[in-house]
Enzyme design. Structure first.
Site, PDB file in Angstrom:
ATOM      1  N   TYR A 164       0.724  -1.214  -0.101  1.00 36.42           N
ATOM      2  CA  TYR A 164       0.049  -0.097   0.090  1.00 36.42           C
ATOM      3  C   TYR A 164       0.956   1.249  -0.070  1.00 36.42           C
ATOM      4  O   TYR A 164       2.122   1.191   0.120  1.00 36.42           O
ATOM      5  CB  TYR A 164      -0.955   0.132   1.207  1.00 36.42           C
ATOM      6  CG  TYR A 164      -0.206   0.720   2.405  1.00 36.42           C
ATOM      7  CD1 TYR A 164      -0.471   1.902   2.696  1.00 36.42           C
ATOM      8  CD2 TYR A 164       0.546  -0.048   3.042  1.00 36.42           C
ATOM      9  CE1 TYR A 164       0.122   2.713   3.992  1.00 36.42           C
ATOM     10  CE2 TYR A 164       1.405   0.722   4.369  1.00 36.42           C
ATOM     11  CZ  TYR A 164       0.923   1.846   4.596  1.00 36.42           C
ATOM     12  OH  TYR A 164       1.587   2.480   5.613  1.00 36.42           O
ATOM     13  N   LYS A 192       0.297   5.639   0.738  1.00 32.92           N
ATOM     14  CA  LYS A 192      -0.571   6.945   0.968  1.00 32.92           C
ATOM     15  C   LYS A 192       0.108   8.080   0.202  1.00 32.92           C
ATOM     16  O   LYS A 192       1.414   8.136   0.192  1.00 32.92           O
ATOM     17  CB  LYS A 192      -0.773   7.310   2.441  1.00 32.92           C
ATOM     18  CG  LYS A 192      -1.659   6.468   3.099  1.00 32.92           C
ATOM     19  CD  LYS A 192      -2.002   7.043   4.663  1.00 32.92           C
ATOM     20  CE  LYS A 192      -2.870   6.241   5.521  1.00 32.92           C
ATOM     21  NZ  LYS A 192      -3.119   6.975   6.786  1.00 32.92           N
ATOM     22  N   GLU A 193      -0.540   8.673  -0.408  1.00 33.62           N
ATOM     23  CA  GLU A 193      -0.104   9.737  -1.354  1.00 33.62           C
ATOM     24  C   GLU A 193      -0.962  11.131  -1.273  1.00 33.62           C
ATOM     25  O   GLU A 193      -1.996  10.825  -0.984  1.00 33.62           O
ATOM     26  CB  GLU A 193       0.174   9.636  -2.737  1.00 33.62           C
ATOM     27  CG  GLU A 193      -1.188   9.221  -3.745  1.00 33.62           C
ATOM     28  CD  GLU A 193      -1.098   8.786  -5.017  1.00 33.62           C
ATOM     29  OE1 GLU A 193      -0.051   8.174  -5.461  1.00 33.62           O
ATOM     30  OE2 GLU A 193      -2.124   9.033  -5.560  1.00 33.62           O
ATOM     31  N   LYS A 208      -1.649  16.681 -12.689  1.00 34.75           N
ATOM     32  CA  LYS A 208      -2.018  16.093 -11.538  1.00 34.75           C
ATOM     33  C   LYS A 208      -0.984  15.524 -10.935  1.00 34.75           C
ATOM     34  O   LYS A 208      -0.034  14.540 -11.757  1.00 34.75           O
ATOM     35  CB  LYS A 208      -3.086  15.098 -11.664  1.00 34.75           C
ATOM     36  CG  LYS A 208      -3.545  14.422 -10.491  1.00 34.75           C
ATOM     37  CD  LYS A 208      -4.635  13.360 -10.652  1.00 34.75           C
ATOM     38  CE  LYS A 208      -5.107  12.984  -9.442  1.00 34.75           C
ATOM     39  NZ  LYS A 208      -6.363  11.911  -9.891  1.00 34.75           N
TER      40      LYS A 208
END
Length: 163
Positions: A71, A73-74, A86
């Site tokens: 996993y 997180k960004e 983006k």
């Protein structure tokens, strides 16, 4: 001990105008489409906080049983509708525990000036390792997930435009 910085880039043409393609990439829409169209390939995307603008935090979880990063997180650092750009930085997980200091993904949707109904999805990974003795880690990086996303999204757009 030196710093290593680099980029991996891929460009995918799409037979649709950039404004149409951007609608699939902007904000939280790309995450929604990944969850709908390719959870078995890319994994699942969950908005942890934010509305899809700069500052939004996502958690991306790899498909069950797949090797790799598990996993990450960004956070969206740039969400520019005018330039159709983006950019997100990994905050936690992903390649960071392996020794990368920075792992950034940038999507740009660019008009193809030679054809008005065609655009290009440019996907770029930017990375930084603070210890050049860990240069071998670069071989672990792959642009393949981003090329898969561009291909599936492009096909989805074309299929839905021709309905």
């Amino acid at each position: 001990m030196g710093v290593i910085r680099g980029e991996i880039c891929h460009e995918a043409p799409v037979e649709a105008p950039a404004s149409v393609v951007w609608e699939s990439y902007r904000g939280l829409e790309l995450g929604r489409l990944i969850n709908e169209l390719m959870p078995h390939l890319i994994g699942t995307v969950e908005a942890v906080e934010g509305d899809g603008s700069a500052g939004t935090v996502l958690k991306i979880t790899s498909p069950p049983g797949s090797p790799g990063i598990g996993y990450m997180k960004e956070v969206f650092r740039i969400m520019d509708d005018e330039k159709r750009v983006k950019e997100s930085d990994t905050l936690e997980g992903g390649y960071l525990p392996l020794g990368f200091h920075r792992y950034t993904v940038c999507f740009e949707v660019i008009d193809d000036d030679s054809k008005p109904d065609r655009s290009v999805i440019r996907s770029t990974i930017m990375y930084e390792i603070k210890d050049d003795s860990k240069a071998h880690l670069i071989s672990l990086l792959s642009i393949k997930p981003l090329t898969t996303i561009a291909q599936v999204i492009g096909d989805h757009i074309i299929k839905n435009r021709n309905r």
